[in-house]
Enzyme design. Structure first.
Site, PDB file in Angstrom:
ATOM      1  N   GLY A  53      27.385  26.307 -23.408  1.00  0.00           N
ATOM      2  CA  GLY A  53      26.250  25.399 -23.221  1.00  0.00           C
ATOM      3  C   GLY A  53      26.006  25.301 -21.735  1.00  0.00           C
ATOM      4  CB  CYS A  85      30.624  30.314 -22.026  1.00  0.00           C
ATOM      5  SG  CYS A  85      29.283  30.851 -20.939  1.00  0.00           S
ATOM      6  CG  HIS A 179      29.462  32.611 -25.905  1.00  0.00           C
ATOM      7  ND1 HIS A 179      29.322  31.264 -26.122  1.00  0.00           N
ATOM      8  CD2 HIS A 179      28.886  32.862 -24.706  1.00  0.00           C
ATOM      9  CE1 HIS A 179      28.689  30.721 -25.097  1.00  0.00           C
ATOM     10  NE2 HIS A 179      28.413  31.671 -24.220  1.00  0.00           N
ATOM     11  CD  GLU A 181      30.991  30.691 -29.262  1.00  0.00           C
ATOM     12  OE1 GLU A 181      30.064  30.345 -28.506  1.00  0.00           O
ATOM     13  OE2 GLU A 181      32.065  31.187 -28.827  1.00  0.00           O
TER      14      GLU A 181
END
Length: 197
Positions: A53, A85, A179, A181
């Site tokens: 984010g 991140c 990332h 995910e």
């Protein structure tokens, strides 16, 4: 039953929740993954994920929601925490390019450069080498930070892009510049959850 909270104030939360569920299945454990938004949700928690984010926004909202200090304390006490991140930036001891007044959890003895890999258009995917697996891992980098320096030998590299360290661990804390995910590969989430078993 493992309870894993994904800090849900801003960022890629649902993808982490799905990745944790896949890791539960692979590990054969019962577990619950949930959006973590309030300090009272930290009771009886087994692990925390700090998602990607915008690190300045996440830090500010964690402070506003009363999560910043309790999460820092839990990390210092040994609770497993993984940051991806922007989450890596929040975990770092030293941050190049930090916004004035931004606070960091300082749980990982690394120096990171905040937006080393540039803008959104400079995002890329690349196969990564993992310390615990022979199979390459699909690394997704989106305006990623760069791990500039490991500040002591307590910090161990766990992921590389070529010769560059892009993932580290220090005790029960994991920081990743990419990332995991955003892939179907749950190996890093599984590796992280083993710390909570």
């Amino acid at each position: 039953m493992l309870r894993v909270g994904v800090i849900g104030v801003q960022g890629a939360v649902s993808e982490h929740i799905e990745a944790v569920k896949r890791a539960f299945e692979r590990l054969g454990v019962e577990g619950e993954a949930f959006w973590l938004r309030r300090p009272e949700q930290l009771n009886a928690i087994d692990a925390i994920i700090l998602p990607g984010g915008e690190s300045t926004t996440i830090s500010r909202l964690m402070q506003k929601n009363g999560l910043f200090e309790p999460v820092k304390k839990l990390g210092e006490e040994g609770l497993p925490i993984m940051g991806t991140c922007a989450g890596l930036i929040l975990l770092a001891k030293e941050v190049e390019g930090a916004v004035e007044g931004q606070r960091f959890l300082e749980l990982l003895d690394v120096r990171v450069n905040r937006n080393a890999y540039g803008r959104q258009v400079d995002s890329f995917e690349a196969p990564l080498k993992l310390s615990f697996s022979d199979e390459p891992f699909p690394g997704v980098f989106i305006r990623a930070p760069k791990i500039v320096e490991l500040l002591n030998d307590k910090v161990k590299p766990i992921a590389w892009h070529g010769d560059e360290v892009v993932g580290v661990e220090q005790g029960n804390i994991i920081g990743l510049a990419f990332h995991p995910e955003l892939t179907d590969d749950a190996r890093l989430h599984e590796y992280f959850l083993r710390k909570a078993l």
